[in-house]
Design a protein around this motif. Structure first.
Motif, PDB file in Angstrom:
ATOM      1  N   PHE A  18      -5.448   0.440   2.427  1.00 35.99           N
ATOM      2  CA  PHE A  18      -4.224   0.634   3.189  1.00 35.99           C
ATOM      3  C   PHE A  18      -3.890   2.118   3.145  1.00 35.99           C
ATOM      4  CE2 PHE A  18      -2.982  -0.147  -1.164  1.00 35.99           C
ATOM      5  CZ  PHE A  18      -1.977   0.769  -1.411  1.00 35.99           C
ATOM      6  N   GLU A  19      -3.165   2.573   4.161  1.00 37.68           N
ATOM      7  CA  GLU A  19      -2.758   3.978   4.217  1.00 37.68           C
ATOM      8  C   GLU A  19      -1.587   4.209   3.278  1.00 37.68           C
ATOM      9  OE1 GLU A  19      -3.968   6.581   5.820  1.00 37.68           O
ATOM     10  OE2 GLU A  19      -5.122   5.824   7.505  1.00 37.68           O
ATOM     11  N   CYS A  20      -1.615   5.317   2.565  1.00 40.23           N
ATOM     12  CA  CYS A  20      -0.511   5.687   1.689  1.00 40.23           C
ATOM     13  C   CYS A  20       0.271   6.826   2.335  1.00 40.23           C
ATOM     14  CB  CYS A  20      -1.028   6.121   0.323  1.00 40.23           C
ATOM     15  SG  CYS A  20       0.292   6.717  -0.750  1.00 40.23           S
ATOM     16  N   PRO A  21       1.530   6.584   2.727  1.00 40.69           N
ATOM     17  CA  PRO A  21       2.308   7.653   3.339  1.00 40.69           C
ATOM     18  C   PRO A  21       2.740   8.726   2.340  1.00 40.69           C
ATOM     19  CG  PRO A  21       3.670   5.716   3.062  1.00 40.69           C
ATOM     20  CD  PRO A  21       2.268   5.321   2.658  1.00 40.69           C
ATOM     21  N   GLY A  22       2.665   8.443   1.044  1.00 35.87           N
ATOM     22  CA  GLY A  22       3.002   9.448   0.034  1.00 35.87           C
ATOM     23  C   GLY A  22       1.900  10.472  -0.113  1.00 35.87           C
ATOM     24  N   PHE A  88       3.493  -0.234  -6.679  1.00 34.47           N
ATOM     25  CA  PHE A  88       3.282  -1.665  -6.523  1.00 34.47           C
ATOM     26  C   PHE A  88       3.283  -1.930  -5.032  1.00 34.47           C
ATOM     27  CE2 PHE A  88       5.116  -1.810 -10.820  1.00 34.47           C
ATOM     28  CZ  PHE A  88       4.218  -2.679 -11.435  1.00 34.47           C
ATOM     29  N   VAL A  89       2.425  -2.817  -4.574  1.00 32.58           N
ATOM     30  CA  VAL A  89       2.454  -3.269  -3.190  1.00 32.58           C
ATOM     31  C   VAL A  89       2.903  -4.722  -3.217  1.00 32.58           C
ATOM     32  CG1 VAL A  89       1.089  -3.735  -1.127  1.00 32.58           C
ATOM     33  CG2 VAL A  89       0.677  -1.648  -2.440  1.00 32.58           C
ATOM     34  N   VAL A  90       4.073  -4.972  -2.623  1.00 30.89           N
ATOM     35  CA  VAL A  90       4.676  -6.305  -2.644  1.00 30.89           C
ATOM     36  C   VAL A  90       5.157  -6.654  -1.242  1.00 30.89           C
ATOM     37  CG1 VAL A  90       6.514  -7.741  -3.630  1.00 30.89           C
ATOM     38  CG2 VAL A  90       5.410  -5.993  -5.049  1.00 30.89           C
ATOM     39  N   ASP A  91       4.644  -7.753  -0.725  1.00 30.98           N
ATOM     40  CA  ASP A  91       5.094  -8.293   0.563  1.00 30.98           C
ATOM     41  C   ASP A  91       5.022  -7.257   1.689  1.00 30.98           C
ATOM     42  OD1 ASP A  91       5.919 -10.517   2.038  1.00 30.98           O
ATOM     43  OD2 ASP A  91       8.046 -10.000   1.828  1.00 30.98           O
ATOM     44  N   GLY A  92       3.940  -6.472   1.698  1.00 34.61           N
ATOM     45  CA  GLY A  92       3.738  -5.490   2.765  1.00 34.61           C
ATOM     46  C   GLY A  92       4.520  -4.200   2.611  1.00 34.61           C
ATOM     47  N   ARG A  93       5.112  -3.988   1.448  1.00 39.14           N
ATOM     48  CA  ARG A  93       5.882  -2.766   1.190  1.00 39.14           C
ATOM     49  C   ARG A  93       5.328  -2.076  -0.044  1.00 39.14           C
ATOM     50  NH1 ARG A  93      10.570  -1.902   3.693  1.00 39.14           N
ATOM     51  NH2 ARG A  93      11.713  -1.197   1.879  1.00 39.14           N
ATOM     52  N   ILE A  94       5.347  -0.755  -0.035  1.00 39.37           N
ATOM     53  CA  ILE A  94       4.874   0.038  -1.167  1.00 39.37           C
ATOM     54  C   ILE A  94       6.082   0.508  -1.962  1.00 39.37           C
ATOM     55  CG2 ILE A  94       3.525   2.027  -1.916  1.00 39.37           C
ATOM     56  CD1 ILE A  94       2.236   2.025   0.911  1.00 39.37           C
ATOM     57  N   GLN A  95       6.127   0.132  -3.228  1.00 39.05           N
ATOM     58  CA  GLN A  95       7.193   0.564  -4.134  1.00 39.05           C
ATOM     59  C   GLN A  95       6.625   1.688  -4.996  1.00 39.05           C
ATOM     60  OE1 GLN A  95       8.093  -2.993  -6.338  1.00 39.05           O
ATOM     61  NE2 GLN A  95       8.927  -4.041  -4.553  1.00 39.05           N
TER      62      GLN A  95
END
Length: 123
Positions: A18-22, A88-95
């Protein structure tokens, strides 16, 4: 590499990216049975959850201009600049966790569409 969804890619050997926007670059996790570290995956290509956390460490390579100046002998070789991306990747969101060295540390964002993040000088 093949598309599983707009945000997730499958790579050979039971890898998912997955792409990391950070960081501005893709992150890969390994799922399923196999040797080496493996992550649990909820099976969703649209709203993936991976466990445990994803920790990426590295150094930023020289930008093209800095490398060219160093090659011409105009500048000393700069010290490597370390970076950390921990999430953490949870439910399609990156924390993003607080130990990240980028501007999204401590924030939660949707996983962006693949190939929409501009690649920066980070590997």
């Amino acid at each position: 590499m093949s598309a599983l969804s707009r945000i997730l890619r499958s790579v050979q050997g039971d890898g998912l990216m997955f792409e990391c926007p950070g960081c501005g670059v893709p992150h890969r996790v390994w799922v399923g049975a196999g040797a080496g570290p493996r992550w649990a995956w909820n099976g969703s290509a649209e709203r993936p959850t991976f466990s445990p956390s994803i920790l990426v460490r590295g150094t930023r390579p020289l930008a093209d201009e800095g490398h060219a100046a160093w090659m011409r002998g105009e500048a000393p070789l700069p010290a490597p600049v370390p970076f950390v991306c921990h999430s953490f990747v949870v439910d399609g969101r990156i924390q993003f966790l607080g130990d990240c060295t980028h501007e999204l540390a401590g924030k939660t964002v949707d996983i962006p569409d693949f190939d929409t993040v501009l690649l920066e000088d980070v590997t």
